[in-house]
Scaffold this motif. Structure first.
Motif, PDB file in Angstrom:
ATOM      1  N   HIS A  23      86.993  50.145  63.132  1.00 40.93           N
ATOM      2  CA  HIS A  23      87.139  50.933  61.909  1.00 40.93           C
ATOM      3  C   HIS A  23      87.065  50.020  60.674  1.00 40.93           C
ATOM      4  N   GLN A  24      87.714  48.860  60.723  1.00 37.10           N
ATOM      5  CA  GLN A  24      87.674  47.915  59.606  1.00 37.10           C
ATOM      6  C   GLN A  24      86.257  47.392  59.376  1.00 37.10           C
ATOM      7  N   ARG A  25      85.548  47.080  60.472  1.00 30.45           N
ATOM      8  CA  ARG A  25      84.167  46.614  60.345  1.00 30.45           C
ATOM      9  C   ARG A  25      83.292  47.684  59.713  1.00 30.45           C
ATOM     10  N   ASP A  26      83.439  48.926  60.155  1.00 32.44           N
ATOM     11  CA  ASP A  26      82.655  50.021  59.582  1.00 32.44           C
ATOM     12  C   ASP A  26      82.941  50.196  58.098  1.00 32.44           C
ATOM     13  N   GLU A  27      84.190  50.026  57.705  1.00 35.27           N
ATOM     14  CA  GLU A  27      84.566  50.152  56.299  1.00 35.27           C
ATOM     15  C   GLU A  27      83.950  49.014  55.470  1.00 35.27           C
ATOM     16  N   ILE A  28      83.956  47.806  56.000  1.00 38.31           N
ATOM     17  CA  ILE A  28      83.339  46.670  55.301  1.00 38.31           C
ATOM     18  C   ILE A  28      81.839  46.903  55.156  1.00 38.31           C
ATOM     19  N   GLU A  29      81.186  47.390  56.216  1.00 37.50           N
ATOM     20  CA  GLU A  29      79.757  47.686  56.144  1.00 37.50           C
ATOM     21  C   GLU A  29      79.472  48.741  55.086  1.00 37.50           C
ATOM     22  N   ARG A  30      80.297  49.784  55.038  1.00 39.92           N
ATOM     23  CA  ARG A  30      80.106  50.855  54.062  1.00 39.92           C
ATOM     24  C   ARG A  30      80.258  50.317  52.638  1.00 39.92           C
ATOM     25  N   LEU A  31      81.295  49.510  52.414  1.00 37.69           N
ATOM     26  CA  LEU A  31      81.520  48.944  51.083  1.00 37.69           C
ATOM     27  C   LEU A  31      80.394  47.993  50.674  1.00 37.69           C
ATOM     28  N   HIS A  33      77.301  47.991  51.702  1.00 40.01           N
ATOM     29  CA  HIS A  33      76.085  48.755  51.428  1.00 40.01           C
ATOM     30  C   HIS A  33      76.206  49.507  50.106  1.00 40.01           C
ATOM     31  N   ALA A  34      77.392  50.057  49.815  1.00 35.50           N
ATOM     32  CA  ALA A  34      77.584  50.792  48.567  1.00 35.50           C
ATOM     33  C   ALA A  34      77.431  49.876  47.350  1.00 35.50           C
ATOM     34  N   ARG A  35      77.951  48.663  47.431  1.00 31.41           N
ATOM     35  CA  ARG A  35      77.898  47.750  46.288  1.00 31.41           C
ATOM     36  C   ARG A  35      76.549  47.050  46.130  1.00 31.41           C
ATOM     37  N   LEU A  36      75.854  46.831  47.232  1.00 32.49           N
ATOM     38  CA  LEU A  36      74.621  46.042  47.175  1.00 32.49           C
ATOM     39  C   LEU A  36      73.355  46.859  47.426  1.00 32.49           C
ATOM     40  N   TYR A  42      69.357  41.870  48.955  1.00 28.43           N
ATOM     41  CA  TYR A  42      70.106  42.523  50.044  1.00 28.43           C
ATOM     42  C   TYR A  42      69.166  43.386  50.880  1.00 28.43           C
ATOM     43  N   GLN A  43      68.314  44.163  50.219  1.00 28.10           N
ATOM     44  CA  GLN A  43      67.381  45.027  50.939  1.00 28.10           C
ATOM     45  C   GLN A  43      66.372  44.212  51.748  1.00 28.10           C
ATOM     46  N   LEU A  44      65.909  43.100  51.181  1.00 29.08           N
ATOM     47  CA  LEU A  44      64.958  42.246  51.902  1.00 29.08           C
ATOM     48  C   LEU A  44      65.613  41.635  53.147  1.00 29.08           C
ATOM     49  N   LEU A  45      66.860  41.167  52.999  1.00 26.77           N
ATOM     50  CA  LEU A  45      67.559  40.593  54.147  1.00 26.77           C
ATOM     51  C   LEU A  45      67.818  41.633  55.225  1.00 26.77           C
ATOM     52  N   ARG A  46      68.111  42.862  54.819  1.00 28.26           N
ATOM     53  CA  ARG A  46      68.404  43.916  55.785  1.00 28.26           C
ATOM     54  C   ARG A  46      67.194  44.259  56.651  1.00 28.26           C
ATOM     55  N   ASN A  47      65.978  43.948  56.182  1.00 32.89           N
ATOM     56  CA  ASN A  47      64.771  44.230  56.969  1.00 32.89           C
ATOM     57  C   ASN A  47      64.559  43.239  58.100  1.00 32.89           C
ATOM     58  N   ILE A  48      65.245  42.109  58.062  1.00 37.15           N
ATOM     59  CA  ILE A  48      65.104  41.093  59.106  1.00 37.15           C
ATOM     60  C   ILE A  48      65.911  41.533  60.319  1.00 37.15           C
ATOM     61  N   PRO A  49      65.322  41.488  61.532  1.00 40.39           N
ATOM     62  CA  PRO A  49      66.065  41.899  62.728  1.00 40.39           C
ATOM     63  C   PRO A  49      67.321  41.047  62.907  1.00 40.39           C
ATOM     64  N   GLY A  50      68.427  41.707  63.231  1.00 39.69           N
ATOM     65  CA  GLY A  50      69.678  41.001  63.481  1.00 39.69           C
ATOM     66  C   GLY A  50      70.567  40.870  62.264  1.00 39.69           C
ATOM     67  N   ILE A  51      70.029  41.115  61.079  1.00 42.49           N
ATOM     68  CA  ILE A  51      70.829  40.993  59.865  1.00 42.49           C
ATOM     69  C   ILE A  51      71.247  42.387  59.413  1.00 42.49           C
ATOM     70  N   GLY A  52      72.522  42.656  59.567  1.00 40.76           N
ATOM     71  CA  GLY A  52      73.099  43.920  59.139  1.00 40.76           C
ATOM     72  C   GLY A  52      73.756  43.770  57.779  1.00 40.76           C
ATOM     73  N   PRO A  53      74.508  44.784  57.352  1.00 43.81           N
ATOM     74  CA  PRO A  53      75.123  44.727  56.025  1.00 43.81           C
ATOM     75  C   PRO A  53      76.090  43.561  55.852  1.00 43.81           C
ATOM     76  N   ILE A  54      76.907  43.285  56.854  1.00 40.59           N
ATOM     77  CA  ILE A  54      77.899  42.217  56.722  1.00 40.59           C
ATOM     78  C   ILE A  54      77.221  40.850  56.705  1.00 40.59           C
ATOM     79  N   ASN A  55      76.225  40.660  57.567  1.00 37.79           N
ATOM     80  CA  ASN A  55      75.502  39.386  57.575  1.00 37.79           C
ATOM     81  C   ASN A  55      74.753  39.172  56.265  1.00 37.79           C
ATOM     82  N   ALA A  56      74.112  40.227  55.748  1.00 30.09           N
ATOM     83  CA  ALA A  56      73.394  40.101  54.473  1.00 30.09           C
ATOM     84  C   ALA A  56      74.366  39.766  53.351  1.00 30.09           C
ATOM     85  N   LEU A  57      75.506  40.427  53.339  1.00 30.10           N
ATOM     86  CA  LEU A  57      76.534  40.146  52.330  1.00 30.10           C
ATOM     87  C   LEU A  57      77.008  38.699  52.433  1.00 30.10           C
TER      88      LEU A  57
END
Length: 186
Positions: A23-31, A33-36, A42-57
């Protein structure tokens, strides 16, 4: 086992803790994504396989603007993914990762490479397959392959941000025969 046994109680506690962490991880991912969501990097990094919202952040927070690195080798050195050899006089030691750079960036790229290697149809998985071909049982070779994938992940992240272009799973070459066996000249 009885419902009120200590083992069942401990198991329920562990399951509850796992759910809380998810639940905490999902909340961090949501925040994140909302801020970035409007950030181009951020969008360019998210297109790379394996890089999700937390890794991009994490990459953006730890590395700052990746455009400040003129060459990908400078970025690899910043991450601690460059090779170093200990030597003195005529003695030359083993070549290994220097690990003098940012440990959080190194860990983030390592985790992203782990995820990308498990996904289908991307250049990271292909590189892993080529590196361990014929040596699937060799744990040392697999570790070295994952380290090479981690460095590739960092190079790709740097290139994507520096050039401002989206990640392409496979580099298109002018000679299309390199990938399609049906086009091979006998």
């Amino acid at each position: 086992m009885p419902e009120d046994s200590a083992a069942v109680t401990m198991f329920r506690m562990v399951i509850a803790q796992g759910r809380s962490l998810i639940h905490q991880r999902d909340e961090i991912e949501r925040l994140a994504h909302a801020r970035l969501a409007d950030d181009v990097d951020y969008q360019l990094l998210r297109n790379i396989p394996g890089i999700g919202p937390i890794n991009a952040l994490t990459i953006l927070a730890e590395a700052g603007d990746l455009r400040r690195f003129n060459h990908h080798r400078q970025f690899l050195k910043f991450c601690g993914l460059d090779l170093a050899t200990c030597q003195s006089g005529t003695f030359r030691g083993r070549t290994r990762l220097s690990k003098y750079g940012n440990a959080r960036l190194r860990r983030t790229f390592w985790m992203a490479a782990q995820v990308a290697a498990r996904q289908r149809d991307n250049s990271f998985r292909d590189k892993l397959g080529r590196y361990i071909a014929g040596h699937a049982d060799d744990a040392d070779r697999r570790r070295k392959a994952m380290t090479a994938l981690t460095a590739k992940m960092a190079r790709v992240a740097h290139a994507v941000i520096k050039t401002g272009t989206e990640y392409r799973p496979f580099l298109e070459r002018s000679d299309a025969r390199w990938k399609d066996p049906s086009l091979q000249v006998p």
